[in-house]
Design a protein around this motif. Structure first.
Motif, mmCIF file in Angstrom:
data_model
loop_
_atom_site.group_PDB
_atom_site.id
_atom_site.type_symbol
_atom_site.label_atom_id
_atom_site.label_comp_id
_atom_site.label_asym_id
_atom_site.label_seq_id
_atom_site.Cartn_x
_atom_site.Cartn_y
_atom_site.Cartn_z
ATOM 1 N N GLU A 87 0.828 -1.213 0.000
ATOM 2 C CA GLU A 87 0.000 0.000 0.000
ATOM 3 C C GLU A 87 0.861 1.262 0.000
ATOM 4 O O GLU A 87 0.564 2.226 -0.699
ATOM 5 C CB GLU A 87 -0.952 -0.014 1.207
ATOM 6 C CG GLU A 87 -1.913 1.141 1.240
ATOM 7 C CD GLU A 87 -2.867 1.215 0.049
ATOM 8 O OE1 GLU A 87 -3.459 2.297 -0.150
ATOM 9 O OE2 GLU A 87 -3.026 0.228 -0.693
ATOM 10 N N ARG A 88 1.927 1.265 0.773
ATOM 11 C CA ARG A 88 2.837 2.430 0.796
ATOM 12 C C ARG A 88 3.478 2.640 -0.586
ATOM 13 O O ARG A 88 3.583 3.762 -1.058
ATOM 14 C CB ARG A 88 3.909 2.242 1.869
ATOM 15 C CG ARG A 88 3.373 2.340 3.295
ATOM 16 C CD ARG A 88 4.427 1.978 4.330
ATOM 17 N NE ARG A 88 5.645 2.749 4.166
ATOM 18 C CZ ARG A 88 5.871 3.956 4.678
ATOM 19 N NH1 ARG A 88 4.936 4.543 5.387
ATOM 20 N NH2 ARG A 88 7.016 4.577 4.478
ATOM 21 N N ILE A 89 3.881 1.562 -1.223
ATOM 22 C CA ILE A 89 4.486 1.653 -2.556
ATOM 23 C C ILE A 89 3.447 2.146 -3.563
ATOM 24 O O ILE A 89 3.737 3.009 -4.399
ATOM 25 C CB ILE A 89 5.095 0.302 -2.980
ATOM 26 C CG1 ILE A 89 6.309 -0.020 -2.106
ATOM 27 C CG2 ILE A 89 5.469 0.304 -4.453
ATOM 28 C CD1 ILE A 89 6.847 -1.429 -2.265
ATOM 29 N N ARG A 90 2.224 1.618 -3.467
ATOM 30 C CA ARG A 90 1.157 2.024 -4.398
ATOM 31 C C ARG A 90 0.869 3.516 -4.274
ATOM 32 O O ARG A 90 0.760 4.222 -5.282
ATOM 33 C CB ARG A 90 -0.115 1.222 -4.124
ATOM 34 C CG ARG A 90 -1.229 1.471 -5.141
ATOM 35 C CD ARG A 90 -2.499 0.728 -4.755
ATOM 36 N NE ARG A 90 -3.132 1.294 -3.577
ATOM 37 C CZ ARG A 90 -3.895 2.392 -3.589
ATOM 38 N NH1 ARG A 90 -4.131 3.027 -4.707
ATOM 39 N NH2 ARG A 90 -4.435 2.840 -2.474
ATOM 40 N N LEU A 91 0.774 4.014 -3.042
ATOM 41 C CA LEU A 91 0.500 5.440 -2.832
ATOM 42 C C LEU A 91 1.646 6.307 -3.351
ATOM 43 O O LEU A 91 1.404 7.372 -3.931
ATOM 44 C CB LEU A 91 0.230 5.713 -1.355
ATOM 45 C CG LEU A 91 -1.061 5.101 -0.807
ATOM 46 C CD1 LEU A 91 -1.156 5.304 0.698
ATOM 47 C CD2 LEU A 91 -2.271 5.672 -1.512
ATOM 48 N N ALA A 92 2.878 5.871 -3.151
ATOM 49 C CA ALA A 92 4.029 6.623 -3.663
ATOM 50 C C ALA A 92 4.022 6.638 -5.194
ATOM 51 O O ALA A 92 4.325 7.670 -5.804
ATOM 52 C CB ALA A 92 5.329 6.021 -3.137
#
Length: 168
Positions: A87-92
C-alpha cells in the motif's frame, strides 16, 4: 523516470495495458479524434508498437526496482505486513505519477503493482538444498497393507511404493 537499467531484450508482457489515446481538439464545434486503419475502419488512436514497448520496458524495470525496495523495507521493518508495504508503494507510485515525475497511466500503475506482487511472492518461495532432502525407506507389503487399512493412501502398486517383488 530513467531508461531501463539492464540491456537484456524483453518481450512485451501480454497483460501490459495499451489504452486508446484520449485526444482533445480545440474549437467551438464538437470534434472526434480517430485514426483510419488499413482496413478502412476508424478507431481511437493508440501508441505505436515501439512506444508501447518502451513504456513496457520502463514499467518492467521499475517493477524490478520496487521488488528490491519491497524486500529492503520488509527487512528494515519486520513488524509491517506485506500489505502495508504494498500500500505504501502504491500510494508513492500514484503520487509520483500525479506530480508528473513518472509517466504512467492508471492502468500501467495497476500493472506495475501486479508485477510487484507476483515477483515478491515468487521470490519468497523456500529454496531447498540437497541436505534437506531425505530418502524415505522402501515400503514393505505389510506397510502398504497397514496404510490401506488405516485409509492413509490410495491404491498403489508395489513398484510405485518402492517395493518390487522382482527385485528381491
Amino acid at each position: 523516470m530513467s531508461e531501463p537499467s539492464n540491456s537484456r531484450p524483453r518481450e512485451l508482457h501480454p497483460d501490459f495495458p495499451n489504452e486508446p489515446i484520449i485526444a482533445a481538439v480545440g474549437g467551438a464545434q464538437l470534434k472526434l479524434a480517430l485514426c483510419r486503419g488499413d482496413d478502412g475502419m476508424y478507431r481511437s488512436p493508440r501508441r505505436s508498437p515501439e512506444e508501447v514497448m518502451h513504456r513496457f520496458e520502463v514499467a518492467d524495470d521499475l517493477a524490478d526496482q520496487l521488488v528490491t525496495y519491497f524486500k529492503r523495507k520488509k527487512s528494515e521493518y519486520p513488524g509491517w505486513t506485506a500489505e502495508k508495504n504494498f500500500e505504501r508503494i502504491r500510494l508513492a507510485l500514484i503520487n509520483k505519477a500525479s506530480e508528473g515525475k513518472w509517466p504512467f497511466t492508471d492502468a500501467e500503475q495497476a500493472w506495475i503493482m501486479c508485477r510487484l506482487r507476483e515477483r515478491s511472492v515468487e521470490r519468497e518461495l523456500p529454496i531447498f538444498s540437497a541436505s534437506q532432502i531425505r530418502i524415505t525407506p522402501r515400503r514393505t507389503p505389510e506397510d502398504i497393507k497397514r496404510a490401506k487399512e488405516e485409509g492413509r493412501f490410495a491404491e498403489m502398486t508395489p513398484g510405485q511404493s518402492g517395493y518390487d517383488d522382482n527385485k528381491n
